[in-house]
Write an enzyme that holds these catalytic residues in place. Sequence first.
Site, PDB file in Angstrom:
ATOM      1  N   ALA A 127       0.850  -1.189   0.000  1.00 54.87           N
ATOM      2  CA  ALA A 127       0.000   0.000   0.000  1.00 54.87           C
ATOM      3  C   ALA A 127       0.887   1.241   0.000  1.00 54.87           C
ATOM      4  O   ALA A 127       2.004   1.227   0.522  1.00 54.87           O
ATOM      5  CB  ALA A 127      -0.917   0.009   1.222  1.00 54.87           C
ATOM      6  N   ALA A 129       0.481   5.319   1.032  1.00 54.80           N
ATOM      7  CA  ALA A 129      -0.393   6.297   1.681  1.00 54.80           C
ATOM      8  C   ALA A 129       0.210   7.689   1.555  1.00 54.80           C
ATOM      9  O   ALA A 129       1.174   7.906   0.823  1.00 54.80           O
ATOM     10  CB  ALA A 129      -0.594   5.910   3.140  1.00 54.80           C
ATOM     11  N   SER A 130      -0.330   8.626   2.293  1.00 56.33           N
ATOM     12  CA  SER A 130       0.071  10.028   2.155  1.00 56.33           C
ATOM     13  C   SER A 130       1.466  10.296   2.686  1.00 56.33           C
ATOM     14  O   SER A 130       2.181  11.155   2.168  1.00 56.33           O
ATOM     15  CB  SER A 130      -0.927  10.914   2.903  1.00 56.33           C
ATOM     16  OG  SER A 130      -1.039  10.508   4.258  1.00 56.33           O
ATOM     17  N   ALA A 132       3.769   7.540   3.771  1.00 57.53           N
ATOM     18  CA  ALA A 132       4.726   6.454   3.564  1.00 57.53           C
ATOM     19  C   ALA A 132       4.104   5.376   2.687  1.00 57.53           C
ATOM     20  O   ALA A 132       2.916   5.429   2.348  1.00 57.53           O
ATOM     21  CB  ALA A 132       5.135   5.865   4.923  1.00 57.53           C
ATOM     22  N   GLN A 133       4.950   4.401   2.317  1.00 56.49           N
ATOM     23  CA  GLN A 133       4.434   3.213   1.661  1.00 56.49           C
ATOM     24  C   GLN A 133       4.984   1.986   2.359  1.00 56.49           C
ATOM     25  O   GLN A 133       6.010   2.036   3.044  1.00 56.49           O
ATOM     26  CB  GLN A 133       4.765   3.212   0.179  1.00 56.49           C
ATOM     27  CG  GLN A 133       6.223   3.164  -0.194  1.00 56.49           C
ATOM     28  CD  GLN A 133       6.412   3.417  -1.696  1.00 56.49           C
ATOM     29  OE1 GLN A 133       5.875   4.377  -2.246  1.00 56.49           O
ATOM     30  NE2 GLN A 133       7.191   2.548  -2.358  1.00 56.49           N
ATOM     31  N   VAL A 134       4.257   0.858   2.207  1.00 55.50           N
ATOM     32  CA  VAL A 134       4.562  -0.353   2.967  1.00 55.50           C
ATOM     33  C   VAL A 134       4.886  -1.490   2.008  1.00 55.50           C
ATOM     34  O   VAL A 134       4.137  -1.732   1.048  1.00 55.50           O
ATOM     35  CB  VAL A 134       3.364  -0.736   3.861  1.00 55.50           C
ATOM     36  CG1 VAL A 134       3.668  -2.013   4.639  1.00 55.50           C
ATOM     37  CG2 VAL A 134       3.025   0.397   4.823  1.00 55.50           C
ATOM     38  N   LYS A 148       7.730  -0.117   6.599  1.00 53.53           N
ATOM     39  CA  LYS A 148       7.075   1.168   6.310  1.00 53.53           C
ATOM     40  C   LYS A 148       8.156   2.219   6.098  1.00 53.53           C
ATOM     41  O   LYS A 148       8.980   2.457   6.991  1.00 53.53           O
ATOM     42  CB  LYS A 148       6.163   1.553   7.477  1.00 53.53           C
ATOM     43  CG  LYS A 148       5.375   2.838   7.293  1.00 53.53           C
ATOM     44  CD  LYS A 148       4.427   3.058   8.470  1.00 53.53           C
ATOM     45  CE  LYS A 148       3.629   4.341   8.315  1.00 53.53           C
ATOM     46  NZ  LYS A 148       2.708   4.542   9.462  1.00 53.53           N
ATOM     47  N   ASP A 289      -6.584   8.287  14.699  1.00 48.22           N
ATOM     48  CA  ASP A 289      -6.801   8.231  13.245  1.00 48.22           C
ATOM     49  C   ASP A 289      -7.400   6.887  12.813  1.00 48.22           C
ATOM     50  O   ASP A 289      -6.808   6.161  11.999  1.00 48.22           O
ATOM     51  CB  ASP A 289      -5.458   8.465  12.536  1.00 48.22           C
ATOM     52  CG  ASP A 289      -5.632   8.800  11.065  1.00 48.22           C
ATOM     53  OD1 ASP A 289      -6.731   9.273  10.692  1.00 48.22           O
ATOM     54  OD2 ASP A 289      -4.681   8.606  10.295  1.00 48.22           O
TER      55      ASP A 289
END
Length: 949
Positions: A127, A129-130, A132-134, A148, A289
């Site tokens: 995935a 995201a805003s 980081a990426q995993v 991450k 969150d």
Amino acid sequence: MGWGNTITRRLKVFSMALFIYFDYKAVQKRVQWVSTGKKSAIWKKTHERNARRVLNLMIELEGLWVKMGQYLSTRADVLPEPYINVLKQLQDSLPPRPFEEVRGTIEKELGEPMSDLFADFVVDPLATASIAQVHRATLADGREVVVKIQHDGVKEIILEDLKNAKSLVEWIAWAEPQYDFNPMIDEWCKEAPKELDFNHEAENTRAVSRNLSRKTDCGSGSVSSAVDVLIPEVIQSTDKVLILEYMDGIRLNDNDSLEAYGVDKQKLVEEITRAYAHQIYIDGFFNGDPHPGNFLVSKEPPHKPILLDFGLTKRISKSMTQALAKMFLSCAEGDHVALLSAFSEMGLKLRVDMPQQAMDIATIFFRQSTTASEAKENIKALNDQRERNKKALQEKMKLNKKEVQRFNPVDAFPGDAIIFMRVLNLLRGLSASLNVRIVYLDIMRPFAESTLLGSLTHGQIPNSQWIFDSPANSDVESKLRNYLLELGSDKILGIQVCAYKDGKVIIDTAAGMLGKYDPRPVQPDSLFPVFSVTKGITAGMVHWLVDKGKLKYAETVANIWPNFGTNGKELIKVHHLLNHTSGLHNALGDVVKNDPLLVCDWEETQNQITKCTPETEPGSTQIYHYLSFGWLCGGVIEHASGKKFQEVLEEAIVRPLHIEGELYVGIPPGVETRLAALTVDTEELQKLSGIRAGADVPPALLNNIAQMASGLPALFNTLNVRRAIIPAANGHCSARALARYYAALATGGSVPPPHSSGSKPPLGSHVHTPKFPTAPLKKKKGTGKKKGGSGSTGNLQDVNSTDKNGYSQLCTSDADSEAAAVVLGSGGSSRMFSSDKILDAFMGVGEYEGMAQQDGKFGLGFRRYDNASSGKMRYFGHSGMGGSTGFCDVENNFAIAVMVNKLSLGSVTRGVIRLILEELGLPVPDEYSATGEKGPDMVLNLTPPEQLR
């Protein structure tokens, strides 16, 4: 990020915001000229095109805007469906960053080549995201992990985006003042940068995992440990890289997989909600969150929730945790006083006194969630409520339409509460997106109770704190305090006891807490709701008016109150009302049963009472007027005096006795911090089935008594009821004020010497009617006055009124306040009554014997009772439902008042009174003995005789 990029991002944000704003404004005007059938289609297209504009810009800008879009995409309960359908794409992966950038960050942060760190590293991210990426990977030791990696340059972008978001929110608040999100964005600006430190996130993850896996045991009971969720183990972290245990799970937006694996979505969201309730109320440390992207569901049964991403995790103080718990529980109970107390404790300040609207708004956050399919109806309901609140605010503050748009009723909003409310909104959006309905009050309540009540159990509170710190006035008082400690918090929630002997204070004790969910200590000046104890106060006002020549006991009510003389009431006299023999014992009973809040409308109850018909011939039968007594006597008081009920109360009782601020019938705004809240002793309530009552108790009262007892706290804890004028049941007073009243009555009206100097704050030191700068009250003109004890007032609407919310319009002018100060300083008159036969009138004996029912329980307004052993009539007073009471012993010049806020069958009150009287060597009144006959309003103060021995 250079200045060029900064300016470009800012221009794109504001130009898009303006474009969308003007688009909606144009459509608002356009739909005014089209048919209803076409409006929906036009609005749907408008939402779709603007949602796509928002999505495209967020994907282009990335950073904070993606996170904001993810938040909005979860709000299916409030946003139009097209926005949800479009923005939920942000819950999926964004375009990934180049692998070379990922490799560079990992090797720089961990200080080793990737080949040495990982046996395998999957290039394609799981995935993006805003922030980081995993990626999935296998460590050199064979452990399956996820890695991450923070995006290069994202910190600068996020900080710039926060500035732009702040400016945008300020502009929206200026253009549309009803949409002021400044407090929320301010808190986000403070918390969001913390997400950029992955070491911080790693420690948060460990802490939440520890908290949710431990057993929580509180004094009031145990909340089961082990909330049933999974959290990945932290393997390693740096500022920009985080390595976690790999857990194979299903994304919440993958509905097909959820269905294929047989995941129970209702149970799933309930468990997530329990996990957050534990974090908030038990731990005071929670993930701020909870959007769908931060959860997975384990593929193996029982399909547990997997909690991810603890970058935005909020720690709150113990006091804030308890304040949030109190806010939640006050909403669940409808307790306005506890809610306002919670607001004060958390630092939320209001500019206007509108408790019902405050309750409505607070309850919104804890309301049952709705499914996505109900979003349209939910939005409409919320908009309708917003309009109602705005209209009420406009009327309260006397604002025009433009002014009310820009008036913010909140003066200060604490940041901790903002994150808390954001979490609740995200959870609600989560349940809506999964199309399940969650009852938050049921799921979260045990956790809120655990944190609040766990710190309030008697066993954890030293005796010196449970009993309010004040000097004992006598040996009897010392023994009483020991007795109260023996009873403890199992039987007592909060209590006040005050007693006079020969005009002097011998007992003035306060103990316990103001409410079940309000841990503040009961003090001598705390105000307790006392139900039918109020009848004794109202009766005293009628006697005072007779003593002043304003009316006569034998005078027909219709002579004083012309509209009353209809439907067979022409022959009802004042003494019939006082003696409960008017035949109007059930007056308004059915009306109030169908509309309980009618009791808040003084003018309407007065109007309705004039239309009632007696059920028995006046003077023939004594049947307890459990509610009608107050409206009947209150109407007589106002018509005979030409003044408002509260004005007569102050003139006749409050000022002569110097008890300002501690005796009310209908409280004014400004005394809420001293109010005790009601609760019920549920164990004793179960004994009601064994009660039998005599012919003097209306069957309607006895038949509904269990329901009344259990429902009364919810009704009488609301401020609109507390502020209403209900002279039979709505008195609020301290024990020391009521005891002083009966000490004066015991001597025929002689005002006792000043109250004990050891009682703090001093009795009479409060301003009786506090003034609110936001809601000035003007004294009305045109009040008529009755002449010579007959006739009537002119315009009764000017004599007394309540506003549309049912709040008493209490008016105390500066001259009134100065007069009170003069009376307090000079000592005023030494007697309340001039008649030397006033005691006979109270008890309905001597020359007044013909006005009282022979062998009846009532004299003229007061409950009279014999000594249990001698049968000699020597006492009078009045008890209230649930245990509060006040009475005096004329022969021994003794007076006592007991206030309780835990409604019971009166065992505590009886025990207290018997202890005191036995220690003083005084006889015990029949009403408080174990075997004597009880008066009607002791119905709830009575257990079957066999249970008393």
